[in-house]
Scaffold this motif. Structure first.
Motif, PDB file in Angstrom:
ATOM      1  N   ASP A 411       0.788  -1.019   0.168  1.00  0.00           N
ATOM      2  CA  ASP A 411      -0.116  -0.013   0.009  1.00  0.00           C
ATOM      3  C   ASP A 411       0.906   1.273  -0.014  1.00  0.00           C
ATOM      4  O   ASP A 411       0.489   2.206  -0.651  1.00  0.00           O
ATOM      5  N   MET A 412       2.139   1.268   0.790  1.00  0.00           N
ATOM      6  CA  MET A 412       2.701   2.387   0.630  1.00  0.00           C
ATOM      7  C   MET A 412       3.481   2.527  -0.643  1.00  0.00           C
ATOM      8  O   MET A 412       3.516   3.737  -1.279  1.00  0.00           O
ATOM      9  N   GLU A 413       3.746   1.643  -1.306  1.00  0.00           N
ATOM     10  CA  GLU A 413       4.182   1.731  -2.740  1.00  0.00           C
ATOM     11  C   GLU A 413       3.327   2.230  -3.708  1.00  0.00           C
ATOM     12  O   GLU A 413       3.622   3.161  -4.386  1.00  0.00           O
ATOM     13  N   ASN A 414       2.119   1.834  -3.534  1.00  0.00           N
ATOM     14  CA  ASN A 414       1.018   2.331  -4.386  1.00  0.00           C
ATOM     15  C   ASN A 414       0.200   3.494  -4.167  1.00  0.00           C
ATOM     16  O   ASN A 414      -0.356   4.167  -4.699  1.00  0.00           O
ATOM     17  N   GLY A 415       0.641   4.103  -2.794  1.00  0.00           N
ATOM     18  CA  GLY A 415       0.013   5.259  -2.411  1.00  0.00           C
ATOM     19  C   GLY A 415      -1.447   4.969  -2.262  1.00  0.00           C
ATOM     20  O   GLY A 415      -2.120   5.798  -2.492  1.00  0.00           O
ATOM     21  N   THR A 416      -2.006   3.875  -1.466  1.00  0.00           N
ATOM     22  CA  THR A 416      -3.139   3.411  -1.250  1.00  0.00           C
ATOM     23  C   THR A 416      -3.476   3.044   0.138  1.00  0.00           C
ATOM     24  O   THR A 416      -2.429   2.464   0.726  1.00  0.00           O
ATOM     25  N   VAL A 417      -4.675   2.620   0.409  1.00  0.00           N
ATOM     26  CA  VAL A 417      -5.005   2.113   1.571  1.00  0.00           C
ATOM     27  C   VAL A 417      -6.340   1.148   1.491  1.00  0.00           C
ATOM     28  O   VAL A 417      -6.652   1.275   0.358  1.00  0.00           O
ATOM     29  N   MET A 418      -6.227   0.308   2.266  1.00  0.00           N
ATOM     30  CA  MET A 418      -7.464  -0.654   2.245  1.00  0.00           C
ATOM     31  C   MET A 418      -8.566  -0.327   3.390  1.00  0.00           C
ATOM     32  O   MET A 418      -8.228  -0.315   4.407  1.00  0.00           O
ATOM     33  N   LEU A 419      -9.767  -0.209   2.756  1.00  0.00           N
ATOM     34  CA  LEU A 419     -10.900  -0.027   3.662  1.00  0.00           C
ATOM     35  C   LEU A 419     -11.753  -1.168   4.060  1.00  0.00           C
ATOM     36  O   LEU A 419     -12.332  -1.605   3.053  1.00  0.00           O
TER      37      LEU A 419
END
Length: 543
Positions: A411-419
């Motif tokens: 997620d850090m690499e992709n600039g995302t989070v999971m909700l």
């Protein structure tokens, strides 16, 4: 306010809550004080972290509802037990829920001109017994102070079960003229009713928190108007804040507030137990108390008149209703509008991650937490490294947090989070960092609406119509409420309770006469007596 309980339920529910959490729910012990917390993925010697996890509840809601509820209020850190039977400690998670209700309702009643005050909790025996019909409704539950130190009091002093007889002698002093009206006061306080049969957290405790409003008017139309205004606010608390459906209606003569003219109510229902539950009441007291306590005023025409009075109250029982309606086998499910924490942020490092990368991940979590808080979202980071991510997931699921945000190395690499949604209505959703401030509030509102819609659908499915006693009993056996044509007879209602009592369950009683009435055809007969029906009335077994 003190409905009966069938023998089997009482036998189950009278069990005292244990002083500690059940062994069936596994916990990870925090590290010893002389050793620093270990990083994720590392044991004391650099080995893999033990796969320990906090489980959900040990008992299923559908298999043993009463034990499920008992465990839930402990595991979700809502209460702790106390040395006085029937009394419980409200832990911060529960008190914050109550504060959410208090803050909203306090703001709304102030818009109506209500002001807050505080009155003593003690009253004399003479004051309590001044209104006979009123005190009879509470007599068995009144707690008395009989000693001060080692000395016996000359006269016992009662601890308030409600405050009418404390407040109204003062109203008779404060109100002299029509210029002193209306008088609208409310107090946020505690109340003591010494329950013996069935102590249960939030629902039936010897001490509870509530608000009680006491108002006085020059005319009955003014009092009538306020009764409905307050009842509408109570319905909004349940439906708009707690996502709990209720029915607004009028109490029958058998169930109205003792000593009052009429009582309006919001009635909830717990599908798993098949029982209705009184959720909040707004009473028109008429002029009975004003006559008893000489609460009068000089009208514009200089004639002395008696005031018209109301009283209304809602308690921490509201939290119990919400818990029972929304909770599941994982624990609480909290509506976002009242959840103390709306979203919890959890980092997911692994054993191969460098110290620098772990620090950067934790920093990003804190950064996103700050941004969400600035946007008005109640966000909280859980960066504890002495608990595994699965343990933390389950910990926050038991506490009912509506949304969980997960951030791992990818997620850090992709600039995302999971909700992940606690209501389970959708799979996990990836969201870009820069879209969080838009998406999180949207999801919280979706969860709020989804929870209410689901609860409303189930509530409506639990109401059946009956026009015969056989149909009525069959609906009760299906754990449903029953809407039936009724003659409004006082004695007949008592007889109906006896006729519908079984070896396994208490008899039925009226919940309310709903304000929204189906058409009652001319000549419709009461389902029980065969007399002419006066209205449709909602019945059920109840708490």
């Amino acid at each position: 306010m003190a409905p009966g309980v069938d023998e089997e339920a009482a036998a189950i529910e009278n069990k005292e809550l244990p002083p500690s959490k059940p062994e069936a729910v596994k916990k990870v012990k925090p590290p010893k004080k002389d050793k620093p917390p270990q990083g994720p993925g590392k044991g004391e010697k650099g080995g893999a972290m033990k796969k320990e996890t906090k489980l959900g509840l040990a008992v299923s809601k559908s298999e043993d509802f009463h034990e499920w509820y008992r465990l839930l209020v402990l595991e979700a850190e809502l209460i702790s037990t106390y040395s006085v039977s029937g009394c419980y400690v409200l832990r911060p998670w529960a008190y914050q829920l109550w504060e959410a209700i208090q803050t909203w309702f306090d703001g709304e009643i102030k818009k109506l001109g209500v002001k807050n005050a505080y009155f003593p909790m003690f009253l004399t025996k003479a004051a309590l017994e001044k209104e006979k019909d009123h005190v009879e409704g509470f007599a068995a539950e009144v707690a008395w102070v009989t000693k001060a130190g080692s000395s016996e009091l000359e006269e016992p002093i009662a601890i308030r079960p409600t405050s009418e007889t404390i407040i109204y002698p003062l109203y008779s002093q404060w109100i002299r003229s029509h210029r002193d009206l209306p008088l609208k006061l409310n107090q946020w306080t505690n109340c003591v009713r010494w329950e013996f049969k069935d102590p249960r957290p939030f629902l039936r405790t010897r001490e509870f928190l509530w608000q009680e409003g006491h108002t006085a008017f020059a005319t009955k139309p003014e009092a009538d108007r306020e009764v409905r205004q307050i009842l509408d606010l109570y319905a909004m608390i349940y439906q708009d804040l707690l996502a709990v459906p209720v029915t607004k209606g009028l109490k029958t003569e058998a169930e109205k507030f003792a000593g009052g003219l009429y009582t309006t109510t919001v009635e909830g229902f717990i599908p798993d137990t098949g029982r209705g539950i009184q959720a909040g009441t707004s009473h028109c007291l008429g002029q009975k108390f004003s006559k008893m306590f000489d609460i009068g005023f000089e009208a514009v025409d200089q004639q002395r008149q008696l005031c018209w009075q109301n009283s209304w109250g809602l308690s921490t029982r509201s939290l119990g209703i919400m818990i029972m309606v929304h909770g599941d086998d994982k624990g609480l499910r909290l509506p976002p509008r009242v959840a103390p924490t709306q979203i919890v942020i959890i980092n997911i490092p692994n054993a191969k991650l460098s110290e620098e990368a772990r620090t950067a991940m934790a920093s990003k979590c804190s950064e996103l937490e700050a941004l969400l808080r600035q946007a008005g979202v109640r966000a909280e980071c859980d960066l504890r490294e002495n608990y595994s991510p699965p343990w933390k997931y389950n910990h926050w699921e038991v506490k009912g947090v509506p949304l969980r945000m997960e951030i791992g190395p990818r997620d850090m690499e992709n600039g995302t989070v999971m909700l992940a949604r606690r209501d389970g209505k959708a799979p996990k959703e990836p969201v870009k960092f820069d879209q969080l401030l838009l998406r999180v509030p949207q999801l919280l509102e979706e969860i709020q609406n989804s929870m209410y819609t689901s609860a409303r659908t189930e509530y409506d499915s639990c109401i059946e119509r009956a026009t015969t006693l056989d149909e009525f009993k069959a609906a009760l056996d299906r754990k449903h409420m029953v809407l039936a044509p009724w003659c409004n007879g006082l004695k007949q209602e008592d007889d109906l309770g006896k006729a519908t009592k079984t070896a396994e369950a208490m008899g039925a009683k009226s919940l309310c006469i709903p304000f929204e009435q189906p058409e009652l055809a001319e000549g419709t007969m009461c389902f029980y007596t065969g007399e002419l029906a006066q209205n449709w009335t909602l019945f059920g077994r109840s708490y």
